[in-house]
Design a protein around this motif. Structure first.
Motif, PDB file in Angstrom:
ATOM      1  N   TYR A 168       0.838  -1.188   0.000  1.00 41.10           N
ATOM      2  CA  TYR A 168       0.000   0.000   0.000  1.00 41.10           C
ATOM      3  C   TYR A 168       0.884   1.252   0.000  1.00 41.10           C
ATOM      4  N   GLU A 169       0.750   2.079  -1.039  1.00 40.82           N
ATOM      5  CA  GLU A 169       1.447   3.363  -1.067  1.00 40.82           C
ATOM      6  C   GLU A 169       0.742   4.324  -0.106  1.00 40.82           C
ATOM      7  N   THR A 170       1.522   5.087   0.672  1.00 42.99           N
ATOM      8  CA  THR A 170       0.919   5.970   1.666  1.00 42.99           C
ATOM      9  C   THR A 170       1.160   7.449   1.388  1.00 42.99           C
ATOM     10  N   ASP A 171       2.100   7.784   0.511  1.00 44.09           N
ATOM     11  CA  ASP A 171       2.239   9.162   0.073  1.00 44.09           C
ATOM     12  C   ASP A 171       0.998   9.522  -0.735  1.00 44.09           C
ATOM     13  N   LEU A 172       0.454  10.730  -0.543  1.00 43.03           N
ATOM     14  CA  LEU A 172      -0.799  11.092  -1.189  1.00 43.03           C
ATOM     15  C   LEU A 172      -0.717  10.962  -2.704  1.00 43.03           C
ATOM     16  N   ALA A 173       0.343  11.517  -3.303  1.00 38.22           N
ATOM     17  CA  ALA A 173       0.464  11.450  -4.760  1.00 38.22           C
ATOM     18  C   ALA A 173       0.658  10.009  -5.235  1.00 38.22           C
ATOM     19  N   GLU A 174       1.461   9.235  -4.496  1.00 34.56           N
ATOM     20  CA  GLU A 174       1.653   7.833  -4.870  1.00 34.56           C
ATOM     21  C   GLU A 174       0.356   7.042  -4.709  1.00 34.56           C
ATOM     22  N   GLY A 220     -12.752   2.016  -2.448  1.00 34.12           N
ATOM     23  CA  GLY A 220     -13.449   0.906  -1.804  1.00 34.12           C
ATOM     24  C   GLY A 220     -12.800  -0.435  -2.058  1.00 34.12           C
ATOM     25  N   ALA A 221     -12.175  -0.612  -3.218  1.00 38.51           N
ATOM     26  CA  ALA A 221     -11.540  -1.886  -3.550  1.00 38.51           C
ATOM     27  C   ALA A 221     -10.217  -2.074  -2.820  1.00 38.51           C
ATOM     28  N   TRP A 222      -9.669  -0.993  -2.255  1.00 34.37           N
ATOM     29  CA  TRP A 222      -8.377  -1.053  -1.575  1.00 34.37           C
ATOM     30  C   TRP A 222      -8.503  -0.906  -0.055  1.00 34.37           C
ATOM     31  N   GLY A 223      -9.726  -0.687   0.425  1.00 31.68           N
ATOM     32  CA  GLY A 223      -9.914  -0.500   1.866  1.00 31.68           C
ATOM     33  C   GLY A 223     -11.098   0.396   2.130  1.00 31.68           C
ATOM     34  N   ARG A 224     -10.939   1.352   2.999  1.00 29.50           N
ATOM     35  CA  ARG A 224     -12.036   2.255   3.345  1.00 29.50           C
ATOM     36  C   ARG A 224     -12.435   3.082   2.117  1.00 29.50           C
ATOM     37  N   PRO A 225     -13.735   3.088   1.752  1.00 29.71           N
ATOM     38  CA  PRO A 225     -14.157   3.834   0.570  1.00 29.71           C
ATOM     39  C   PRO A 225     -14.156   5.334   0.808  1.00 29.71           C
ATOM     40  N   ALA A 226     -14.237   6.084  -0.273  1.00 31.14           N
ATOM     41  CA  ALA A 226     -14.302   7.539  -0.178  1.00 31.14           C
ATOM     42  C   ALA A 226     -15.620   7.962   0.463  1.00 31.14           C
ATOM     43  N   ALA A 272     -10.097  12.432   2.871  1.00 35.53           N
ATOM     44  CA  ALA A 272     -10.470  11.107   2.380  1.00 35.53           C
ATOM     45  C   ALA A 272      -9.259  10.183   2.374  1.00 35.53           C
ATOM     46  N   ALA A 273      -8.111  10.701   1.934  1.00 34.76           N
ATOM     47  CA  ALA A 273      -6.883   9.901   1.927  1.00 34.76           C
ATOM     48  C   ALA A 273      -6.451   9.565   3.349  1.00 34.76           C
ATOM     49  N   ARG A 274      -6.574  10.531   4.241  1.00 33.45           N
ATOM     50  CA  ARG A 274      -6.160  10.319   5.640  1.00 33.45           C
ATOM     51  C   ARG A 274      -6.980   9.199   6.282  1.00 33.45           C
ATOM     52  N   GLU A 304      -6.313   3.254   8.807  1.00 27.32           N
ATOM     53  CA  GLU A 304      -6.484   1.856   9.199  1.00 27.32           C
ATOM     54  C   GLU A 304      -5.300   1.007   8.754  1.00 27.32           C
ATOM     55  N   LYS A 305      -4.685   1.372   7.653  1.00 30.40           N
ATOM     56  CA  LYS A 305      -3.538   0.605   7.173  1.00 30.40           C
ATOM     57  C   LYS A 305      -2.316   0.847   8.057  1.00 30.40           C
ATOM     58  N   PHE A 306      -2.103   2.080   8.475  1.00 29.10           N
ATOM     59  CA  PHE A 306      -0.995   2.383   9.383  1.00 29.10           C
ATOM     60  C   PHE A 306      -1.118   1.582  10.674  1.00 29.10           C
ATOM     61  N   LEU A 307      -2.321   1.515  11.209  1.00 28.00           N
ATOM     62  CA  LEU A 307      -2.524   0.881  12.506  1.00 28.00           C
ATOM     63  C   LEU A 307      -2.505  -0.645  12.422  1.00 28.00           C
TER      64      LEU A 307
END
Length: 492
Positions: free
Chosen positions: A135-141, A175-181, A195-197, A202-205
């Motif tokens: 999972y990329e976590t930088d906003l642009a990535e 939604g396909a990658w985790g929490r939806p928008a 929305a990105a945050r 959940e992925k960070f934790l």
């Protein structure tokens, strides 16, 4: 997605397609002009910028000259601090090492800090083949990953996207990658960032493994450094139980005193900030603080071959600030995808053909992806003479010659499609080495100038199709000089 964009056409063809996209050109023009204006203001605040630039150049050159010694010192320092060092000769070996380390933890997902080295080796795709999701976590990535896209800028990988496009990607793919928008998401920056945050929190934790690169490695202490602006890097570097860092061997600096220079020049050249909001440093492992296990994967992947080239090696000074992209007229119009590499723009035009060789059509075309205007050299914080290297690589493409590949000396054959160029250059070399013939040719050209065509025939048509042929003067300079006694009599 592919880290090396395998299958991309040569730069001229890809760029021709890109410049027809009005939306892309508008996005690039707005973004690059904004970034470079802010950078110029930030740099102007520093009275000794030229001295810092020279210091950065000398530090990098010294380190590259003694790279073997500093890498051994780094390995000893990291090991003494509780980390483990792995050496990867190429992308395949690096991917195999990282996948094995992740599997050893029993985990099937990882969170990632923005890293060009991992993009270079196609790590995400390699992990996916092993059943591991990155999972990329930088906003642009994140935007690039959700959009099934490719990065197009070193600093701002999604620079080719506008706010409306980002909103649509978030609504469609999150939604396909985790929490939806969130419902009713608009294209305002604050809502998109929120929305990105929420999506990433959940992925960070949850993640037990983090993967990063590094902006710098300090040999004397084994310390790694990541600078960023969003805080996602800090989360990936501190919360997981295992941290794996994949770093190019050229990212090393000898001492903390050397690091101080780059912590002044990098933020101003990249994000136009006096210092990065988040500067994270870690040295091995510490009980009760941060990851329990730290692995450093030192990546070669063509770097020692590049080091063997006395002209081309200066590309290894690069600190990935992206200043050269933001001033480049070619990048501004063509965008990053046309370069067929995770390293776009002027630095990509000299780095990719050295790391990958010039055997492919795309890599053989990259040294020509420049007007040689020199703007990239003027803004480079480590004084990489990109135009010099471009000309050097053009000679390699056209003439072939001896290069280092995987540590061995090999002889490259001239690339296809440059026979006319080779013939023209050889004819010019002969003419310039025979003054009498050159003088006669100049006089003939002057006296027949009214008969000269407006465009060149044959292969030269590609050149004159976008340029005006210079008019031949009525009199050669040498004749004028002799007739006017060097201009002393005032006769024109």
């Amino acid at each position: 997605m592919s880290g090396t964009f395998v299958g991309m056409p040569a730069f001229p063809e890809a760029a021709r397609e890109a410049v027809r996209d009005a939306t892309l050109r508008g996005n690039l023009r707005h973004a690059t002009h904004t970034i470079r204006a802010k950078r110029a203001k930030a740099v102007a605040e520093v009275p000794d910028w030229d001295r810092l630039r020279e210091a950065g150049k000398r530090i990098k050159d010294h380190t590259l000259l003694h790279l073997d010694r500093y890498l051994e010192q780094l390995e000893a320092s990291v090991t003494a601090a509780g980390g483990t060092v792995h050496w990867a000769a190429d992308a395949e070996e690096a991917n195999r090492i990282v996948a094995g380390l992740v599997k050893a933890t029993g985990e099937s997902e990882v969170v990632k800090v923005k890293s060009m080295a991992t993009q270079e080796i196609g790590l995400n795709e390699a992990l996916e083949e092993e059943g591991i999701r990155a999972y990329e976590t930088d906003l642009a990535e994140l935007i690039v990953q959700l959009g099934k896209d490719r990065p197009s800028h070193i600093l701002v990988p999604a620079i080719h996207r506008n706010r409306g496009e980002i909103r649509d990607i978030f609504r469609r793919e999150m939604g396909a990658w985790g929490r939806p928008a969130p419902d009713g998401l608009t294209d305002t920056p604050a809502e998109l960032a929120e929305a990105a945050r929420l999506h990433l929190r959940e992925k960070f934790l949850r993640a037990k493994v983090g993967i990063s690169g590094a902006n710098f490695m300090v040999a004397e202490t084994g310390t790694l450094v990541v600078v960023e602006s969003e805080g996602n890097g800090r989360m990936c570097l501190t919360l997981p139980e295992t941290l794996i860092s994949v770093v190019g061997i050229e990212k090393i600096v000898p001492t903390w005193r050397d690091l101080e220079v780059f912590l002044q020049t990098l933020p101003r050249s990249s994000t136009a900030e006096r210092m990065n909001p988040y500067t994270s440093m870690w040295t091995g492992t510490t009980d009760g603080d941060g990851p329990r296990a730290f692995h450093l994967v030192l990546l070669d992947n063509g770097r020692t071959d590049t080091l063997a080239d006395e002209v081309g090696r200066q590309a290894l000074r690069c600190i990935r600030c992206s200043a050269c992209l933001n001033v480049c007229p070619v990048y501004e119009r063509a965008g990053g995808h046309a370069y067929g590499s995770v390293y776009p723009g002027p630095i990509g035009a000299i780095l990719s053909p050295q790391l990958r060789g010039t055997g492919s059509e795309i890599d053989a075309s990259l040294p020509y992806a420049s007007s040689l205007c020199g703007a990239c050299y003027e803004v480079c914080p480590v004084a990489i003479d990109i135009p010099e290297v471009l000309v050097h690589l053009r000679e390699r493409v056209v003439e072939g010659g001896q290069v280092t590949s995987r540590g061995d000396k090999v002889v490259l054959k001239p690339a296809k499609g440059h026979a006319a160029e080779r013939a023209a250059m050889r004819a010019a070399r002969w003419a310039f080495s025979h003054p009498g013939a050159l003088r006669t040719g100049q006089r003939i050209a002057s006296r027949t100038r009214r008969l000269h065509p407006r465009t060149l025939p044959g292969p030269g048509r590609a050149w004159s199709g976008t340029r005006d042929l210079p008019e031949v003067p009525a009199e050669p300079f040498r004749d004028w000089w002799r007739r006017t006694d060097g201009g002393k009599d005032g006769v024109k």
